[in-house]
Design a protein around this motif. Structure first.
Motif, PDB file in Angstrom:
ATOM      1  N   ALA A   1      18.661  76.501  71.373  1.00  0.00           N
ATOM      2  CA  ALA A   1      17.813  76.819  70.216  1.00  0.00           C
ATOM      3  C   ALA A   1      18.588  76.656  68.914  1.00  0.00           C
ATOM      4  N   ASN A   2      19.848  77.080  68.904  1.00  0.00           N
ATOM      5  CA  ASN A   2      20.682  76.953  67.707  1.00  0.00           C
ATOM      6  C   ASN A   2      20.891  75.488  67.336  1.00  0.00           C
TER       7      ASN A   2
ATOM      8  N   LEU B   1       8.183  76.542  64.303  1.00  0.00           N
ATOM      9  CA  LEU B   1       7.227  77.168  65.218  1.00  0.00           C
ATOM     10  C   LEU B   1       7.691  77.008  66.658  1.00  0.00           C
ATOM     11  N   PHE B   2       8.184  75.827  66.985  1.00  0.00           N
ATOM     12  CA  PHE B   2       8.722  75.560  68.321  1.00  0.00           C
ATOM     13  C   PHE B   2       9.940  76.462  68.586  1.00  0.00           C
ATOM     14  N   TYR B   3      10.776  76.607  67.584  1.00  0.00           N
ATOM     15  CA  TYR B   3      11.972  77.457  67.664  1.00  0.00           C
ATOM     16  C   TYR B   3      11.594  78.916  67.898  1.00  0.00           C
ATOM     17  N   VAL B   4      10.545  79.384  67.217  1.00  0.00           N
ATOM     18  CA  VAL B   4      10.057  80.755  67.434  1.00  0.00           C
ATOM     19  C   VAL B   4       9.658  80.933  68.894  1.00  0.00           C
ATOM     20  N   GLY B   5       8.944  79.950  69.448  1.00  0.00           N
ATOM     21  CA  GLY B   5       8.557  80.021  70.859  1.00  0.00           C
ATOM     22  C   GLY B   5       9.766  80.092  71.772  1.00  0.00           C
ATOM     23  N   MET B   6      10.751  79.233  71.539  1.00  0.00           N
ATOM     24  CA  MET B   6      11.957  79.204  72.375  1.00  0.00           C
ATOM     25  C   MET B   6      12.686  80.545  72.377  1.00  0.00           C
ATOM     26  N   THR B   7      12.781  81.154  71.203  1.00  0.00           N
ATOM     27  CA  THR B   7      13.599  82.363  71.067  1.00  0.00           C
ATOM     28  C   THR B   7      12.877  83.643  71.463  1.00  0.00           C
TER      29      THR B   7
END
Length: 728
Positions: A314-315, A604-610
């Motif tokens: 994610a990072n 938005l994709f990053y929010v889902g991943m985390t």
């Protein structure tokens, strides 16, 4: 202070890291606290407030904490009471409730009554039954839409229109620039103008919607120096949470409140800013030092939530974005299992795969299925219900079942059982290939002989010659549908009766998204699968509507969470499935037209991943609704992070294609602003052939068939989106 930290460690087991301790103790002057996902933001904020009271002797009433939502405000209040049970609470509230207080005090002083015209669906109905549409925002807009456009507004159009109005108000866009804001609702700008005029039609009674409270509060504090001074003297310390979701007008209110003491703590994560369509201003955070030159900026980068596998990917993923603070999220949590990318044969296999995966899982409340669009949830819900898998829906939306497309299909089926009801035919007469005009429909309704509507049309209404054969065929088709299985009947409606072609025409004239409407029809086909009769289908829809309502009440139960990416922010689960991660959904076609939109889609994709603690699965497929689709460019990014050698393996000899933000570079695209001119015919990478109809310093207006788009010139040039149809 060491004693306070030790006390929290002994009483609640809370141990702060060095950055968190600095955030707690840095109380004077402006502070921007950038908190990565799972970094203990709320704990740090609560302890900072406790430190102000216990160590610095600040009275709780002198501290104001502003949060993004009522739920967040209540959560903070509860957490504060748990941490400091012996202390009186500070003032936790939303920015809207604070603005309401300002507006209320202002109009009380003037002796002018005001009414808040927002309401839920039930209050809409009650206001409508009393005829008081002027005191209800949605009823006002329905009335104005009908007056201006001549049609009844759909729920989708209402959402689009209210979002458009809210965006303009939160961005504080002046009336002369309203036309620069795109909206797919016909004549939205004119409806908005009439809406504002209608609210001001009675000078002795002020009507306000929720966004008016913000703009009005900002204006009041600007003009009424005594009232501003009252609030400035009331609070010595201001804290704003989730500030990446704060709009320009909200920032302006807060700036006024802290201009005397400047004791402002802004808690945010620019990498989780996902509400620009609602007016959020993430760029404000990047310019924080311009506003507060003496500000301190602290980075809370340690993630306590997720495994090393998830945090590292994610990072790396979010670094694809350029408009952000440079951060390096890390964790000391151990590795669990690598992120999995699941490739299915097609879209229809998605629900089956999830049912199979989750059928035997006993820890259901630790599992979430996340998606971008609410429409993704209906098919899932249908299959989960059939499989007996309990689920909680955080943002359940019953409007699917009342959507006009769903009602159309049911009305077609009703006509299969009785063709003697002109009231049913009237609802669908423009949506199949009988080509019945409004005048013909009016003549039909005047007949009252209880005969077949088709016989009445053929025998008593003046028809065009070509209609006779079509209506005779339609009559037979409706008869045959009565004994069909629902899946077959829906396909006859779509193809045999020409419903798909009819709604495509409607979409072009009214600005509906055809792909969205086709998605609804395909979902209805999924629901119809394995059902035996049209009655079964109607009953199944009623059952699912009840299931959806009850799904809202299963919070905290042993049930899987179904949620959009947006609504999942702030939540966490042991296991997360991100579904429908294909190009056209995330990122959407619209996202591809603007690098800022593309970066927001990545966030938005990053929010889902985390949201995932230990297990994250991305679900993609190559076919949807009978069409070829590509996996999301974000999935490709993740795969390249997981295996950096993929690019070299996939293109050992071929010349690599240059890309900008995942978009292939086009050598034939227009590169210079001077090449743009009114009347030039172009091809847009997403929208296809069009013509330039207007140019300004920053924007180019393009007309594509019946749709008009106003786009950023710099974005079009930077991303190579426009290519001249005739090279000069």
């Amino acid at each position: 202070m060491r004693d306070s930290f030790n006390k929290m460690k002994n009483d609640l087991g809370i141990i702060l890291n060095d950055v968190q301790k600095n955030a707690v103790m840095k109380t004077e002057g402006p502070l921007l606290l950038l908190a990565s996902p799972g970094s203990g933001k709320t704990t740090t904020v609560i302890m900072r407030i406790g430190y102000l009271i216990m160590e610095k002797g600040i009275h709780p009433s002198r501290i104001k904490a502003v949060t993004f939502s009522k739920a967040s405000a209540n959560d903070m209040k509860e957490r504060f009471a748990k941490f400091y049970p012996d202390l009186p609470s500070v003032d936790f509230s939303t920015i809207h409730s604070f603005a309401f207080e300002v507006v209320r005090n202002h109009y009380r002083k003037l002796g002018i009554p005001f009414t808040i015209i927002e309401g839920d669906h039930d209050s809409d109905e009650k206001a409508g039954s009393r005829g008081n549409f002027q005191y209800n925002k949605k009823l006002m807009l329905r009335h104005l839409f009908k007056s201006v456009v001549g049609e009844n507004i759909t729920e989708d159009q209402m959402d689009e229109l209210t979002t458009y109005i809210s965006y303009i108000k939160n961005k504080v866009i002046p009336i002369e620039r309203w036309s620069e804001v795109s909206c797919d609702v016909s004549q939205a700008e004119e409806i908005f103008k009439q809406y504002e005029e209608l609210k001001r039609s009675d000078p002795h009674h002020v009507l306000l919607d929720f966004d008016d409270m913000l703009t009005m509060s900002n204006d009041i504090l600007e003009k009424d120096k005594n009232l501003l001074s009252h609030y400035q003297n009331r609070y010595d310390y201001f804290l704003t949470d989730e500030s990446q979701d704060t709009s320009l007008v909200q920032h302006s209110i807060i700036e006024k409140m802290v201009s005397t003491h400047r004791n402002l703590c802004v808690v945010a994560d620019d990498d989780q800013s996902i509400y620009s369509w609602r007016g959020a201003e993430p760029s404000y955070l990047l310019k924080f030092k311009e506003k507060y030159s003496d500000a301190s900026i602290l980075f809370m980068e340690q993630n306590y939530r997720s495994s090393e596998d998830i945090v590292n990917v994610a990072n790396s993923f979010i670094k694809r974005n350029k408009n952000r603070y440079e951060k390096n999220m890390f964790t000391q949590n151990p590795s669990q299992q690598p992120i999995e990318v699941k490739h299915l044969v097609n879209f229809k296999e998605q629900s089956k795969y999830l049912v199979q995966e989750l059928n035997d899982d006993v820890h259901l409340k630790e599992i979430a299925i996340l998606y971008r669009n609410n429409s993704s949830s209906i098919g899932l819900m249908n299959d989960f219900d059939r499989a007996g898998i309990p689920f909680y829906m955080k943002d359940a939306d019953n409007r699917f079942f009342s959507h006009w497309v769903v009602q159309d299909i049911l009305n077609f089926m009703r006509m299969a059982f009785t063709d003697k009801r002109p009231d049913i035919l009237e609802k669908i007469h423009l949506k199949f290939n009988g080509y019945i005009t409004k005048q013909q429909m009016l003549a039909l309704k005047q007949l009252n002989n209880n005969d077949s509507v088709f016989d009445n049309l053929l025998n008593h209404v003046k028809l065009q010659e070509y209609q006779v054969k079509l209506l005779k065929t339609s009559k037979e088709t409706f008869k045959e549908m009565k004994d069909m299985k629902p899946l077959g009947a829906i396909r006859v409606i779509r193809d045999g009766l020409g419903y798909d072609k009819a709604i495509e025409k409607i979409s072009k004239s009214l600005g509906f998204r055809m792909d969205y409407l086709v998605g609804i029809l395909n979902t209805l086909e999924e629901i119809a699968t394995d059902l035996e009769s049209l009655q079964d289908f109607a009953e199944r829809l009623k059952h699912l509507e009840v299931v959806l309502k009850t799904a809202k009440k299963k919070k905290g139960h042993e049930a899987i969470t179904l949620s959009t990416f947006h609504s999942a922010k702030g939540l966490e689960f042991e296991k997360v499935y991100m579904i429908d991660v294909v190009d056209g959904i995330i990122p959407s076609k619209e996202d591809r037209t603007d690098h800022l939109l593309l970066e927001e889609a990545a966030r938005l994709f990053y929010v889902g991943m985390t949201r995932a603690k230990k297990q994250l699965t991305l679900v993609t497929y190559p076919y949807r609704d009978g069409k070829k689709v590509e996996e999301s460019v974000f999935v490709t990014d993740v795969k390249n992070i997981l295996d950096p050698t993929r690019l070299m393996k996939s293109e050992p000899i071929k010349k690599q294609v240059k890309k900008i933000n995942g978009v292939p570079y086009n050598p034939n695209s227009i590169k210079k602003k001077e090449e743009l001119q009114v009347g030039l015919t172009i091809t847009h990478r997403v929208f296809g052939p069009g013509e330039i109809t207007e140019l300004s310093e920053e924007f180019v207006t393009l007309t594509f068939q019946s749709k008009e788009k106003k786009l950023s010139i710099s974005t079009c040039l930077d991303m190579g989106l426009l290519e001249p149809l005739i090279h000069t």
